[in-house]
Write a protein that holds these residues in place. Structure first.
Motif, PDB file in Angstrom:
ATOM      1  N   GLU A  59      -8.710 -22.234  41.753  1.00  0.00           N
ATOM      2  CA  GLU A  59      -8.042 -23.530  41.644  1.00  0.00           C
ATOM      3  C   GLU A  59      -7.916 -24.226  42.993  1.00  0.00           C
ATOM      4  N   VAL A  60      -7.500 -23.492  43.999  1.00  0.00           N
ATOM      5  CA  VAL A  60      -7.302 -24.100  45.320  1.00  0.00           C
ATOM      6  C   VAL A  60      -8.631 -24.565  45.909  1.00  0.00           C
ATOM      7  N   VAL A  61      -9.654 -23.727  45.817  1.00  0.00           N
ATOM      8  CA  VAL A  61     -10.961 -24.116  46.355  1.00  0.00           C
ATOM      9  C   VAL A  61     -11.528 -25.299  45.567  1.00  0.00           C
ATOM     10  N   SER A  62     -11.367 -25.290  44.246  1.00  0.00           N
ATOM     11  CA  SER A  62     -11.818 -26.425  43.431  1.00  0.00           C
ATOM     12  C   SER A  62     -11.127 -27.709  43.865  1.00  0.00           C
ATOM     13  N   GLY A  63      -9.816 -27.656  44.010  1.00  0.00           N
ATOM     14  CA  GLY A  63      -9.051 -28.835  44.413  1.00  0.00           C
ATOM     15  C   GLY A  63      -9.452 -29.343  45.786  1.00  0.00           C
ATOM     16  N   HIS A  73     -17.521 -39.113  49.836  1.00  0.00           N
ATOM     17  CA  HIS A  73     -18.089 -40.271  49.147  1.00  0.00           C
ATOM     18  C   HIS A  73     -17.636 -41.579  49.792  1.00  0.00           C
ATOM     19  N   LEU A  74     -16.372 -41.652  50.158  1.00  0.00           N
ATOM     20  CA  LEU A  74     -15.851 -42.883  50.758  1.00  0.00           C
ATOM     21  C   LEU A  74     -16.366 -43.103  52.177  1.00  0.00           C
ATOM     22  N   VAL A  75     -16.522 -42.006  52.939  1.00  0.00           N
ATOM     23  CA  VAL A  75     -16.931 -42.127  54.337  1.00  0.00           C
ATOM     24  C   VAL A  75     -18.452 -42.202  54.492  1.00  0.00           C
ATOM     25  N   GLN A  76     -19.159 -41.330  53.773  1.00  0.00           N
ATOM     26  CA  GLN A  76     -20.608 -41.235  53.951  1.00  0.00           C
ATOM     27  C   GLN A  76     -21.397 -41.862  52.811  1.00  0.00           C
ATOM     28  N   ASP A  77     -20.732 -42.316  51.786  1.00  0.00           N
ATOM     29  CA  ASP A  77     -21.388 -42.847  50.593  1.00  0.00           C
ATOM     30  C   ASP A  77     -22.348 -41.828  49.985  1.00  0.00           C
ATOM     31  N   VAL A  78     -21.938 -40.554  49.999  1.00  0.00           N
ATOM     32  CA  VAL A  78     -22.728 -39.490  49.382  1.00  0.00           C
ATOM     33  C   VAL A  78     -22.270 -39.353  47.948  1.00  0.00           C
ATOM     34  N   VAL A  79     -23.180 -39.574  47.022  1.00  0.00           N
ATOM     35  CA  VAL A  79     -22.821 -39.487  45.613  1.00  0.00           C
ATOM     36  C   VAL A  79     -23.423 -38.235  44.992  1.00  0.00           C
ATOM     37  N   ILE A  80     -24.698 -38.020  45.193  1.00  0.00           N
ATOM     38  CA  ILE A  80     -25.395 -36.927  44.524  1.00  0.00           C
ATOM     39  C   ILE A  80     -25.351 -35.666  45.399  1.00  0.00           C
ATOM     40  N   ARG A  81     -24.985 -34.563  44.782  1.00  0.00           N
ATOM     41  CA  ARG A  81     -24.981 -33.240  45.410  1.00  0.00           C
ATOM     42  C   ARG A  81     -24.093 -33.144  46.653  1.00  0.00           C
ATOM     43  N   GLY A  82     -23.066 -33.922  46.686  1.00  0.00           N
ATOM     44  CA  GLY A  82     -22.104 -33.815  47.769  1.00  0.00           C
ATOM     45  C   GLY A  82     -21.044 -32.779  47.433  1.00  0.00           C
ATOM     46  N   LEU A  83     -20.010 -32.715  48.243  1.00  0.00           N
ATOM     47  CA  LEU A  83     -18.929 -31.749  48.036  1.00  0.00           C
ATOM     48  C   LEU A  83     -18.231 -31.953  46.695  1.00  0.00           C
ATOM     49  N   GLY A  84     -18.153 -33.196  46.245  1.00  0.00           N
ATOM     50  CA  GLY A  84     -17.527 -33.472  44.953  1.00  0.00           C
ATOM     51  C   GLY A  84     -18.286 -32.823  43.803  1.00  0.00           C
ATOM     52  N   PHE A  85     -19.610 -32.809  43.903  1.00  0.00           N
ATOM     53  CA  PHE A  85     -20.431 -32.165  42.880  1.00  0.00           C
ATOM     54  C   PHE A  85     -20.093 -30.679  42.794  1.00  0.00           C
ATOM     55  N   TYR A  86     -19.999 -30.030  43.940  1.00  0.00           N
ATOM     56  CA  TYR A  86     -19.682 -28.602  43.952  1.00  0.00           C
ATOM     57  C   TYR A  86     -18.233 -28.351  43.523  1.00  0.00           C
ATOM     58  N   GLY A  87     -17.344 -29.283  43.856  1.00  0.00           N
ATOM     59  CA  GLY A  87     -15.970 -29.187  43.377  1.00  0.00           C
ATOM     60  C   GLY A  87     -15.895 -29.310  41.862  1.00  0.00           C
ATOM     61  N   ALA A  88     -16.710 -30.202  41.307  1.00  0.00           N
ATOM     62  CA  ALA A  88     -16.731 -30.382  39.852  1.00  0.00           C
ATOM     63  C   ALA A  88     -17.303 -29.143  39.163  1.00  0.00           C
ATOM     64  N   ILE A  89     -18.360 -28.573  39.737  1.00  0.00           N
ATOM     65  CA  ILE A  89     -18.958 -27.342  39.167  1.00  0.00           C
ATOM     66  C   ILE A  89     -17.926 -26.214  39.194  1.00  0.00           C
ATOM     67  N   LEU A  90     -17.271 -26.028  40.350  1.00  0.00           N
ATOM     68  CA  LEU A  90     -16.282 -24.952  40.457  1.00  0.00           C
ATOM     69  C   LEU A  90     -15.092 -25.221  39.542  1.00  0.00           C
ATOM     70  N   SER A  91     -14.747 -26.484  39.350  1.00  0.00           N
ATOM     71  CA  SER A  91     -13.678 -26.828  38.410  1.00  0.00           C
ATOM     72  C   SER A  91     -14.046 -26.394  36.997  1.00  0.00           C
ATOM     73  N   CYS A  92     -15.290 -26.626  36.606  1.00  0.00           N
ATOM     74  CA  CYS A  92     -15.750 -26.202  35.279  1.00  0.00           C
ATOM     75  C   CYS A  92     -15.689 -24.685  35.149  1.00  0.00           C
ATOM     76  N   ILE A  93     -16.119 -23.981  36.184  1.00  0.00           N
ATOM     77  CA  ILE A  93     -16.072 -22.510  36.161  1.00  0.00           C
ATOM     78  C   ILE A  93     -14.626 -22.035  36.058  1.00  0.00           C
ATOM     79  N   THR A  94     -13.736 -22.657  36.818  1.00  0.00           N
ATOM     80  CA  THR A  94     -12.316 -22.310  36.774  1.00  0.00           C
ATOM     81  C   THR A  94     -11.758 -22.521  35.366  1.00  0.00           C
ATOM     82  N   LEU A  95     -12.091 -23.642  34.767  1.00  0.00           N
ATOM     83  CA  LEU A  95     -11.615 -23.923  33.411  1.00  0.00           C
ATOM     84  C   LEU A  95     -12.184 -22.937  32.400  1.00  0.00           C
ATOM     85  N   LEU A  96     -13.409 -22.483  32.608  1.00  0.00           N
ATOM     86  CA  LEU A  96     -13.975 -21.463  31.725  1.00  0.00           C
ATOM     87  C   LEU A  96     -13.229 -20.140  31.856  1.00  0.00           C
TER      88      LEU A  96
END
Length: 129
Positions: A59-63, A73-96
């Protein structure tokens, strides 16, 4: 270009998991006591502190990854495969993991609730992939 929808879902996941992690840290003993009863008749009965520690870490790492993804995303305008993508993947794993626990405990209402969180988490994985 800033994509607002993924940022909102990342913020939702970050709030959800960081608050939950904070609660586990703040009231570790109370959580262990409650979960020991919740999982008394499952294979996790004697593993509650260990399992809770794993969920806390996830949970903490996902958050943190979700917050980092928002900032990235706000600073570098990175949308695809950025840290948010990995956070979302880990969030899904956490929820599973959480879903697995609820199903093991035969807490079907709790399992249903986790699905409500899982849907936007999968959606943001889709958006950021």
């Amino acid at each position: 270009m800033i994509q607002v929808a993924p940022l909102l879902v990342l913020a939702f996941l970050a709030i959800t998991f960081l608050q939950s992690g904070y609660d586990k840290i703040k009231d570790w003993k109370g959580n262990v006591e409650w979960l020991t009863g919740h999982f008394a008749n499952t294979i996790l009965a004697k593993q509650v502190p260990f399992a809770l520690g794993i969920v806390l870490l996830l949970e903490v790492v996902s958050g943190i990854l979700c917050v980092s993804g928002i900032i990235q995303h706000l600073v570098q305008d990175v949308v695809i495969r950025g840290l948010g993508f990995y956070g979302a993947i880990l969030s899904c794993i956490t929820l599973l993991f959480l879903l697995f626990g609820q199903r093991l405990a035969k807490d079907y209402d709790g399992a249903r609730t986790i699905v409500i969180y899982f849907i936007p988490a999968v959606l943001v994985v889709f958006w950021l992939n």
